[in-house]
Write a protein that holds these residues in place. Structure first.
Motif, PDB file in Angstrom:
ATOM      1  N   UNK A  93       0.851  -1.198   0.000  1.00  0.00           N
ATOM      2  CA  UNK A  93       0.000   0.000   0.000  1.00  0.00           C
ATOM      3  C   UNK A  93       0.892   1.256   0.000  1.00  0.00           C
ATOM      4  N   UNK A  94       1.945   1.241   0.823  1.00  0.00           N
ATOM      5  CA  UNK A  94       2.819   2.414   0.888  1.00  0.00           C
ATOM      6  C   UNK A  94       3.476   2.673  -0.464  1.00  0.00           C
ATOM      7  N   UNK A 120      -3.072   0.767  -8.801  1.00  0.00           N
ATOM      8  CA  UNK A 120      -4.284   0.470  -8.012  1.00  0.00           C
ATOM      9  C   UNK A 120      -4.002  -0.611  -6.973  1.00  0.00           C
ATOM     10  N   UNK A 121      -4.740  -0.539  -5.843  1.00  0.00           N
ATOM     11  CA  UNK A 121      -4.478  -1.486  -4.755  1.00  0.00           C
ATOM     12  C   UNK A 121      -4.799  -2.920  -5.153  1.00  0.00           C
ATOM     13  N   UNK A 178      -5.907  -6.583  -1.761  1.00  0.00           N
ATOM     14  CA  UNK A 178      -5.717  -5.612  -0.682  1.00  0.00           C
ATOM     15  C   UNK A 178      -7.061  -5.021  -0.271  1.00  0.00           C
ATOM     16  N   UNK A 179      -7.933  -4.758  -1.257  1.00  0.00           N
ATOM     17  CA  UNK A 179      -9.241  -4.169  -0.915  1.00  0.00           C
ATOM     18  C   UNK A 179     -10.069  -5.123  -0.047  1.00  0.00           C
ATOM     19  N   UNK A 205      -8.877  -7.535   1.869  1.00  0.00           N
ATOM     20  CA  UNK A 205      -8.225  -7.628   3.184  1.00  0.00           C
ATOM     21  C   UNK A 205      -8.520  -6.376   4.019  1.00  0.00           C
ATOM     22  N   UNK A 206      -8.569  -5.203   3.352  1.00  0.00           N
ATOM     23  CA  UNK A 206      -8.902  -3.966   4.078  1.00  0.00           C
ATOM     24  C   UNK A 206     -10.328  -4.051   4.638  1.00  0.00           C
ATOM     25  N   UNK A 207     -11.237  -4.653   3.852  1.00  0.00           N
ATOM     26  CA  UNK A 207     -12.618  -4.832   4.320  1.00  0.00           C
ATOM     27  C   UNK A 207     -12.650  -5.712   5.568  1.00  0.00           C
ATOM     28  N   UNK A 208     -11.878  -6.799   5.547  1.00  0.00           N
ATOM     29  CA  UNK A 208     -11.847  -7.708   6.704  1.00  0.00           C
ATOM     30  C   UNK A 208     -11.245  -6.993   7.920  1.00  0.00           C
ATOM     31  N   UNK A 209     -10.208  -6.186   7.683  1.00  0.00           N
ATOM     32  CA  UNK A 209      -9.608  -5.422   8.795  1.00  0.00           C
ATOM     33  C   UNK A 209     -10.641  -4.434   9.355  1.00  0.00           C
ATOM     34  N   UNK A 210     -11.370  -3.764   8.457  1.00  0.00           N
ATOM     35  CA  UNK A 210     -12.380  -2.782   8.900  1.00  0.00           C
ATOM     36  C   UNK A 210     -13.463  -3.446   9.750  1.00  0.00           C
ATOM     37  N   UNK A 211     -13.983  -4.579   9.269  1.00  0.00           N
ATOM     38  CA  UNK A 211     -15.020  -5.292  10.044  1.00  0.00           C
ATOM     39  C   UNK A 211     -14.457  -5.766  11.389  1.00  0.00           C
ATOM     40  N   UNK A 212     -13.201  -6.196  11.381  1.00  0.00           N
ATOM     41  CA  UNK A 212     -12.575  -6.664  12.635  1.00  0.00           C
ATOM     42  C   UNK A 212     -12.513  -5.519  13.644  1.00  0.00           C
ATOM     43  N   UNK A 213     -12.154  -4.325  13.156  1.00  0.00           N
ATOM     44  CA  UNK A 213     -12.045  -3.193  14.085  1.00  0.00           C
ATOM     45  C   UNK A 213     -13.427  -2.824  14.641  1.00  0.00           C
TER      46      UNK A 213
END
Ligand SMILES: CCCCCCCCCCCCCCCC(=O)SCCNC(=O)CCNC(=O)[C@H](O)C(C)(C)COP(=O)(O)O
Ligand SMILES: Nc1ncnc2c1ncn2[C@@H]1O[C@H](COP(=O)(O)O)[C@@H](OP(=O)(O)O)[C@H]1O
Length: 334
Positions: free
Chosen positions: A233-234, A269-270, A274-275, A277-285
């Motif tokens: 991502x960076x 583009x990500x 990655x998108x 995985x970002x969704x799974x991280x968001x739901x986890x938070x």
């Protein structure tokens, strides 16, 4: 062991567009230990205690939560007077996301390493070094999850630690046919030791310290995923990788300087891996916040957090400082 240098060091810092910039860094001020997270990682790790503290504070001050009846033995509010939809164990995200959380972690990890070019050719099932090492990291973290929550040469560690701290299965009589059948099928050891077995016979865990399995799983899963995708991502965002690693000769180097990858460039583009995985991280938070607000005690949440953090540290940080561990587990993005 690396020695602390106090002079101004001058070294090459590669930047994402392929050129390199010379930077004057006061290394006494720079974050220069491979044992420590970069500043960005530090901020991301701080999100976890922040969610746990804010969630627990909210539950203490919100009037509807304060007035609801908390049942310590089930670590939750009485479902009849639960202060919100997310205060019930039956909420949809608990049932289909957290309770099968490792399935989501596995699916998003596999999609990430198969689809993202930083691990190997997209959707081409070639076994590359990066894919193999990422899989080893994932399997190490999965082993920790299994040992803590599913099985550890018998009952999992969370259940064993509950017993070690004086907890036991208090029998709440249930005469249903299913409960009687369960009782008949279980050996004594299982009956006494596992949370699942206790629940199945209509009993309740009571007395000991119950590390929050939800906090543990949600932090372990989300931190593993963002550790895997953050370097890519960076690079896509044209930012410099500020991690440092120790070389075999003990010299501390910038991870950006070590990276040989040219598969991800700025503004790329990500991608779906990655998108997702970002969704799974968001739901986890989100679910971590709900757990912090509506379930468990402060201490149970703290121990869930500390156990997950220790596992992440061993798998993702120790290899930065110990080259022998790095040659096996690798470091994401290197
Ligand atoms: C080069 C490419 C090679 C690719 C190789 C891939 C290798 C993949 C290996 C796959 C192994 C992974 C195994 C995955 C197993 C699952 O998905 S298990 C099924 C889902 N189950 C769960 O997720 C259960 C999650 N729940 C819990 O852990 C607990 O319920 C809880 C949330 C901790 C709560 O505990 P309570 O006791 O209910 O309070
Ligand atoms: N965010 C959440 N949403 C719904 N239920 C939650 C939850 N966090 C914890 N729980 C429930 O609280 C109990 C203890 O959770 P844990 O120890 O895993 O953190 C579990 O109950 P059950 O075991 O009865 O399902 C779990 O389902």
């Amino acid at each position: 062991m690396a020695t602390r240098r106090t002079t101004n060091a001058k070294f090459e810092v590669p930047v994402p567009n392929g050129k390199s910039a010379t930077a004057n860094l006061d290394s006494s001020k720079a974050r220069s230990s491979p044992w420590l997270p970069s500043a960005l990682e530090g901020v991301l790790f701080l999100v976890y205690p922040l969610i746990l503290i804010l969630g627990s504070l909210y539950s203490n001050f919100d009037p509807s939560t304060r007035n609801a009846t908390y049942v310590a033995d089930s670590q939750s509010y009485d479902p009849r007077t639960a202060p919100s939809y997310f205060a019930k164990k039956s909420n949809i995200l608990n049932v289909y996301f957290v309770k099968v959380g490792w399935l989501w972690a596995t699916a998003s990890f596999l999609l990430l390493i198969v689809s993202h070019p930083s691990f190997g050719p997209s959707f081409d099932f070639q076994v590359t070094r990066r894919r193999a090492q990422a899989t080893l990291r994932f399997l190490s973290i999965t082993t920790v999850w299994i040992f803590l929550t599913q099985w550890f040469f018998g009952p999992p560690i969370i259940d064993r630690s509950y017993r070690w701290t004086g907890g036991q299965c208090a029998m709440i009589q249930s005469d249903s046919l299913a409960a009687q059948q369960e009782k008949a099928e279980m050996g004594d050891a299982e009956l006494i030791f596992t949370h699942a077995a206790c629940k199945a016979i209509g009993g309740a865990w009571t007395g000991g310290h119950d590390i929050s399995g939800h906090v543990f799983l949600l932090i372990l899963c989300s931190a593993m995923l963002w550790q895997e995708f953050l370097p890519a991502v960076l690079r896509s965002w044209g930012q410099r990788d500020a991690r440092v690693i120790a070389a075999a000769d003990g010299i501390v180097k910038s991870a950006a300087a070590e990276s040989t990858s040219s598969s991800v460039t700025a503004n790329q583009p990500l991608g779906v891996g990655i998108q997702f995985a970002m969704g799974v991280v968001g739901l986890s938070l989100w679910m971590l916040l709900m757990t912090a607000v509506y379930f468990h005690t402060w201490f149970e949440k703290l121990t869930g957090f500390l156990v997950a953090l220790t596992a992440i540290y061993v798998v993702y940080f120790v290899p930065r400082a110990i080259p022998a561990a790095r040659s096996v587990l690798g470091v994401p993005g290197l």
